[in-house]
Scaffold this motif. Structure first.
Motif, PDB file in Angstrom:
ATOM      1  N   VAL A  37      -4.893  19.899  36.291  1.00 47.55           N
ATOM      2  CA  VAL A  37      -4.964  19.483  37.694  1.00 47.55           C
ATOM      3  C   VAL A  37      -6.002  18.369  37.856  1.00 47.55           C
ATOM      4  O   VAL A  37      -5.752  17.339  38.504  1.00 47.55           O
ATOM      5  CB  VAL A  37      -5.319  20.678  38.598  1.00 47.55           C
ATOM      6  N   PHE A  38      -7.150  18.555  37.247  1.00 48.16           N
ATOM      7  CA  PHE A  38      -8.234  17.583  37.402  1.00 48.16           C
ATOM      8  C   PHE A  38      -8.013  16.352  36.534  1.00 48.16           C
ATOM      9  O   PHE A  38      -8.411  15.253  36.912  1.00 48.16           O
ATOM     10  CB  PHE A  38      -9.571  18.269  37.111  1.00 48.16           C
ATOM     11  N   ASP A  39      -7.323  16.536  35.415  1.00 47.45           N
ATOM     12  CA  ASP A  39      -6.914  15.370  34.629  1.00 47.45           C
ATOM     13  C   ASP A  39      -5.951  14.499  35.440  1.00 47.45           C
ATOM     14  O   ASP A  39      -5.961  13.268  35.334  1.00 47.45           O
ATOM     15  CB  ASP A  39      -6.248  15.816  33.320  1.00 47.45           C
ATOM     16  N   GLY A  40      -5.121  15.148  36.270  1.00 50.59           N
ATOM     17  CA  GLY A  40      -4.235  14.395  37.143  1.00 50.59           C
ATOM     18  C   GLY A  40      -5.002  13.588  38.173  1.00 50.59           C
ATOM     19  O   GLY A  40      -4.633  12.443  38.478  1.00 50.59           O
ATOM     20  N   PHE A  41      -6.082  14.169  38.699  1.00 50.54           N
ATOM     21  CA  PHE A  41      -6.957  13.423  39.613  1.00 50.54           C
ATOM     22  C   PHE A  41      -7.563  12.214  38.896  1.00 50.54           C
ATOM     23  O   PHE A  41      -7.602  11.110  39.446  1.00 50.54           O
ATOM     24  CB  PHE A  41      -8.078  14.328  40.135  1.00 50.54           C
ATOM     25  N   ARG A  42      -8.049  12.430  37.677  1.00 57.08           N
ATOM     26  CA  ARG A  42      -8.646  11.320  36.916  1.00 57.08           C
ATOM     27  C   ARG A  42      -7.616  10.228  36.650  1.00 57.08           C
ATOM     28  O   ARG A  42      -7.918   9.035  36.764  1.00 57.08           O
ATOM     29  CB  ARG A  42      -9.247  11.848  35.610  1.00 57.08           C
ATOM     30  N   LYS A  43      -6.411  10.629  36.319  1.00 58.33           N
ATOM     31  CA  LYS A  43      -5.355   9.641  36.061  1.00 58.33           C
ATOM     32  C   LYS A  43      -5.040   8.854  37.325  1.00 58.33           C
ATOM     33  O   LYS A  43      -4.863   7.630  37.283  1.00 58.33           O
ATOM     34  CB  LYS A  43      -4.091  10.346  35.541  1.00 58.33           C
ATOM     35  N   GLY A  44      -4.999   9.548  38.466  1.00 64.13           N
ATOM     36  CA  GLY A  44      -4.731   8.871  39.728  1.00 64.13           C
ATOM     37  C   GLY A  44      -5.787   7.835  40.053  1.00 64.13           C
ATOM     38  O   GLY A  44      -5.468   6.719  40.497  1.00 64.13           O
ATOM     39  N   VAL A  45      -7.063   8.176  39.820  1.00 63.23           N
ATOM     40  CA  VAL A  45      -8.153   7.241  40.088  1.00 63.23           C
ATOM     41  C   VAL A  45      -8.098   6.066  39.123  1.00 63.23           C
ATOM     42  O   VAL A  45      -8.296   4.911  39.514  1.00 63.23           O
ATOM     43  CB  VAL A  45      -9.519   7.961  39.984  1.00 63.23           C
ATOM     44  N   ALA A  46      -7.825   6.342  37.855  1.00 61.23           N
ATOM     45  CA  ALA A  46      -7.856   5.291  36.838  1.00 61.23           C
ATOM     46  C   ALA A  46      -6.642   4.369  36.897  1.00 61.23           C
ATOM     47  O   ALA A  46      -6.764   3.161  36.684  1.00 61.23           O
ATOM     48  CB  ALA A  46      -7.961   5.920  35.445  1.00 61.23           C
ATOM     49  N   ASP A  47      -5.477   4.923  37.194  1.00 61.14           N
ATOM     50  CA  ASP A  47      -4.249   4.125  37.125  1.00 61.14           C
ATOM     51  C   ASP A  47      -4.010   3.278  38.371  1.00 61.14           C
ATOM     52  O   ASP A  47      -3.648   2.104  38.272  1.00 61.14           O
ATOM     53  CB  ASP A  47      -3.037   5.039  36.905  1.00 61.14           C
ATOM     54  N   ASN A  48      -4.178   3.893  39.546  1.00 62.57           N
ATOM     55  CA  ASN A  48      -3.898   3.173  40.796  1.00 62.57           C
ATOM     56  C   ASN A  48      -4.622   3.900  41.920  1.00 62.57           C
ATOM     57  O   ASN A  48      -4.023   4.660  42.690  1.00 62.57           O
ATOM     58  CB  ASN A  48      -2.391   3.122  41.066  1.00 62.57           C
ATOM     59  N   ARG A  49      -5.934   3.678  41.989  1.00 65.42           N
ATOM     60  CA  ARG A  49      -6.756   4.401  42.952  1.00 65.42           C
ATOM     61  C   ARG A  49      -6.277   4.155  44.385  1.00 65.42           C
ATOM     62  O   ARG A  49      -6.260   5.080  45.209  1.00 65.42           O
ATOM     63  CB  ARG A  49      -8.219   3.975  42.791  1.00 65.42           C
ATOM     64  N   ALA A  50      -5.883   2.932  44.697  1.00 64.77           N
ATOM     65  CA  ALA A  50      -5.468   2.611  46.064  1.00 64.77           C
ATOM     66  C   ALA A  50      -4.256   3.437  46.487  1.00 64.77           C
ATOM     67  O   ALA A  50      -4.198   3.943  47.621  1.00 64.77           O
ATOM     68  CB  ALA A  50      -5.170   1.127  46.196  1.00 64.77           C
ATOM     69  N   GLN A  51      -3.293   3.604  45.596  1.00 62.23           N
ATOM     70  CA  GLN A  51      -2.116   4.405  45.934  1.00 62.23           C
ATOM     71  C   GLN A  51      -2.452   5.887  45.977  1.00 62.23           C
ATOM     72  O   GLN A  51      -2.010   6.618  46.875  1.00 62.23           O
ATOM     73  CB  GLN A  51      -0.990   4.166  44.922  1.00 62.23           C
ATOM     74  N   PHE A  52      -3.253   6.335  45.016  1.00 62.76           N
ATOM     75  CA  PHE A  52      -3.657   7.743  44.964  1.00 62.76           C
ATOM     76  C   PHE A  52      -4.413   8.138  46.222  1.00 62.76           C
ATOM     77  O   PHE A  52      -4.211   9.223  46.771  1.00 62.76           O
ATOM     78  CB  PHE A  52      -4.513   7.968  43.717  1.00 62.76           C
ATOM     79  N   PHE A  53      -5.264   7.220  46.688  1.00 67.39           N
ATOM     80  CA  PHE A  53      -6.054   7.496  47.884  1.00 67.39           C
ATOM     81  C   PHE A  53      -5.230   7.388  49.168  1.00 67.39           C
ATOM     82  O   PHE A  53      -5.732   7.684  50.254  1.00 67.39           O
ATOM     83  CB  PHE A  53      -7.273   6.575  47.957  1.00 67.39           C
ATOM     84  N   LYS A  61     -15.423  15.676  37.531  1.00 65.15           N
ATOM     85  CA  LYS A  61     -16.052  16.678  36.657  1.00 65.15           C
ATOM     86  C   LYS A  61     -17.095  17.474  37.442  1.00 65.15           C
ATOM     87  O   LYS A  61     -17.183  18.709  37.316  1.00 65.15           O
ATOM     88  CB  LYS A  61     -16.705  15.999  35.459  1.00 65.15           C
ATOM     89  N   ALA A  62     -17.875  16.771  38.271  1.00 66.10           N
ATOM     90  CA  ALA A  62     -18.934  17.435  39.033  1.00 66.10           C
ATOM     91  C   ALA A  62     -18.364  18.502  39.960  1.00 66.10           C
ATOM     92  O   ALA A  62     -18.888  19.626  40.040  1.00 66.10           O
ATOM     93  CB  ALA A  62     -19.733  16.409  39.830  1.00 66.10           C
ATOM     94  N   PHE A  63     -17.284  18.180  40.682  1.00 69.67           N
ATOM     95  CA  PHE A  63     -16.791  19.152  41.661  1.00 69.67           C
ATOM     96  C   PHE A  63     -15.900  20.231  41.046  1.00 69.67           C
ATOM     97  O   PHE A  63     -15.707  21.288  41.647  1.00 69.67           O
ATOM     98  CB  PHE A  63     -16.124  18.480  42.871  1.00 69.67           C
ATOM     99  N   SER A  64     -15.385  19.992  39.862  1.00 65.76           N
ATOM    100  CA  SER A  64     -14.466  20.968  39.280  1.00 65.76           C
ATOM    101  C   SER A  64     -15.092  21.859  38.214  1.00 65.76           C
ATOM    102  O   SER A  64     -14.692  23.012  38.052  1.00 65.76           O
ATOM    103  CB  SER A  64     -13.251  20.255  38.677  1.00 65.76           C
ATOM    104  N   GLU A  65     -16.079  21.342  37.485  1.00 66.00           N
ATOM    105  CA  GLU A  65     -16.602  22.072  36.330  1.00 66.00           C
ATOM    106  C   GLU A  65     -17.999  22.638  36.524  1.00 66.00           C
ATOM    107  O   GLU A  65     -18.491  23.373  35.661  1.00 66.00           O
ATOM    108  CB  GLU A  65     -16.602  21.153  35.096  1.00 66.00           C
ATOM    109  N   THR A  66     -18.658  22.334  37.635  1.00 58.87           N
ATOM    110  CA  THR A  66     -20.009  22.835  37.854  1.00 58.87           C
ATOM    111  C   THR A  66     -19.957  24.295  38.304  1.00 58.87           C
ATOM    112  O   THR A  66     -19.413  24.601  39.368  1.00 58.87           O
ATOM    113  CB  THR A  66     -20.738  22.004  38.922  1.00 58.87           C
ATOM    114  N   ASP A  67     -20.527  25.179  37.509  1.00 57.48           N
ATOM    115  CA  ASP A  67     -20.575  26.600  37.858  1.00 57.48           C
ATOM    116  C   ASP A  67     -21.789  26.824  38.759  1.00 57.48           C
ATOM    117  O   ASP A  67     -22.936  26.707  38.327  1.00 57.48           O
ATOM    118  CB  ASP A  67     -20.679  27.449  36.598  1.00 57.48           C
ATOM    119  N   GLN A  68     -21.533  27.145  40.017  1.00 56.73           N
ATOM    120  CA  GLN A  68     -22.603  27.304  40.994  1.00 56.73           C
ATOM    121  C   GLN A  68     -22.823  28.761  41.398  1.00 56.73           C
ATOM    122  O   GLN A  68     -23.378  29.053  42.461  1.00 56.73           O
ATOM    123  CB  GLN A  68     -22.315  26.426  42.212  1.00 56.73           C
TER     124      GLN A  68
END
Length: 278
Positions: free
Chosen positions: A144-160, A203-210
């Motif tokens: 799921v989070f890799d998909g977010f990273r791909k969206g930001v890296a490939d075409n942030r304007a469309q993803f956003f 990574k910060a919002f998905s992997e940080t154990d709080q």
């Protein structure tokens, strides 16, 4: 514009409205937005006599687009730099999504027991941890989070555009009418920020154990979550967080989305005011 310089030299933009002797409410925004996302809350509370403060996270909005420090420790330290600069006392800290993680880390590390924080609010917040792990089998898979990273890296304007037009505000649900201005404003805020900050922030919002942050909070804490949150599912966030907080109150909003602070502002603002004044 107002800026404070952090210990590592990062320029953080902030807003500070209302009487300086009034009780402060400090707002912490979500990913990948900025302090503008709190317009509906800041106007509501400043009109009721509160001092309202909000900053743009490093790499977001008008703050410096630095290369490093996109993690919860730096996020909390940057928020503390603003609070210290303004000498905020007896403040209520309200965080949405990633900003909720920022509030949890801030209160646990910087807010107790120095009298700086009176209460905390976590709205559709990411703690304790979003990622599926051996100790958190109900979490979301890394894909799921890799998909977010791909969206930001490939075409942030469309993803956003796709995120707010779809799951963020529940505009992908049957019978829900999309609000083009809200979608455009989300896109505007996102595109103001740094692609690297947004990429690293996943990574910060998905992997940080709080878990330990939540356990350490001894102040009254309101947890607000929509049960149709498609971004931060309630079962893996609020329903777990409330069990870890010493003085937590859970309020569940049937059918509401991750972006309920914007599209259901009147309802949320009334509940926030009741908690703050209670």
């Amino acid at each position: 514009m107002n800026f404070v310089t952090t210990a590592d030299g990062t320029q953080i933009f902030y807003k500070d409205w209302g009487p300086k002797n009034a009780q402060p409410i400090v707002f912490h925004h979500g990913w990948p937005l900025c302090s503008d996302d709190w317009d509906a809350q800041m106007l509501f509370f400043v009109q009721r006599g509160f001092r309202v403060v909000a900053h743009d996270r490093r790499g977001h909005g008008r703050s410096a687009q630095v290369s490093e420090g996109h993690d919860m420790d730096h996020y909390a330290a940057d928020a503390f730099a603003v609070a210290e600069h303004l000498n905020l006392r007896n403040a209520v800290h309200i965080g949405h999504s990633t900003g909720g993680g920022e509030v949890a880390r801030y209160v646990a590390k910087h807010g107790q027991p120095a009298g700086r924080v009176a209460k905390a609010v976590l709205v559709a917040a990411v703690p304790p941890i979003m990622l599926k792990t051996a100790s958190n089998p109900e979490g979301l898979p890394m894909e799921v989070f890799d998909g977010f990273r791909k969206g930001v890296a490939d075409n942030r304007a469309q993803f956003f555009h796709d995120v707010p037009a779809g799951p963020f505000y529940g505009f992908n649900r049957p019978g829900v009418t999309p609000l083009p201005g809200v979608i455009d404003n989300w896109w505007r805020q996102g595109m103001m920020g740094s692609a690297k900050a947004h990429y690293d922030g996943i990574k910060a919002f998905s992997e940080t154990d709080q878990t330990e942050d939540l356990k350490a909070i001894t102040l009254p804490t309101l947890v607000m979550h929509g049960d149709d949150d498609q971004v931060v599912p309630i079962h893996d966030a609020a329903l777990k967080a409330i069990k870890l907080l010493k003085h937590g109150t859970l309020k569940v909003y049937p059918g509401l989305s991750h972006g309920m602070l914007t599209v259901n502002a009147a309802q949320l603002n009334a509940d926030l005011l009741a908690f703050i004044q209670g």
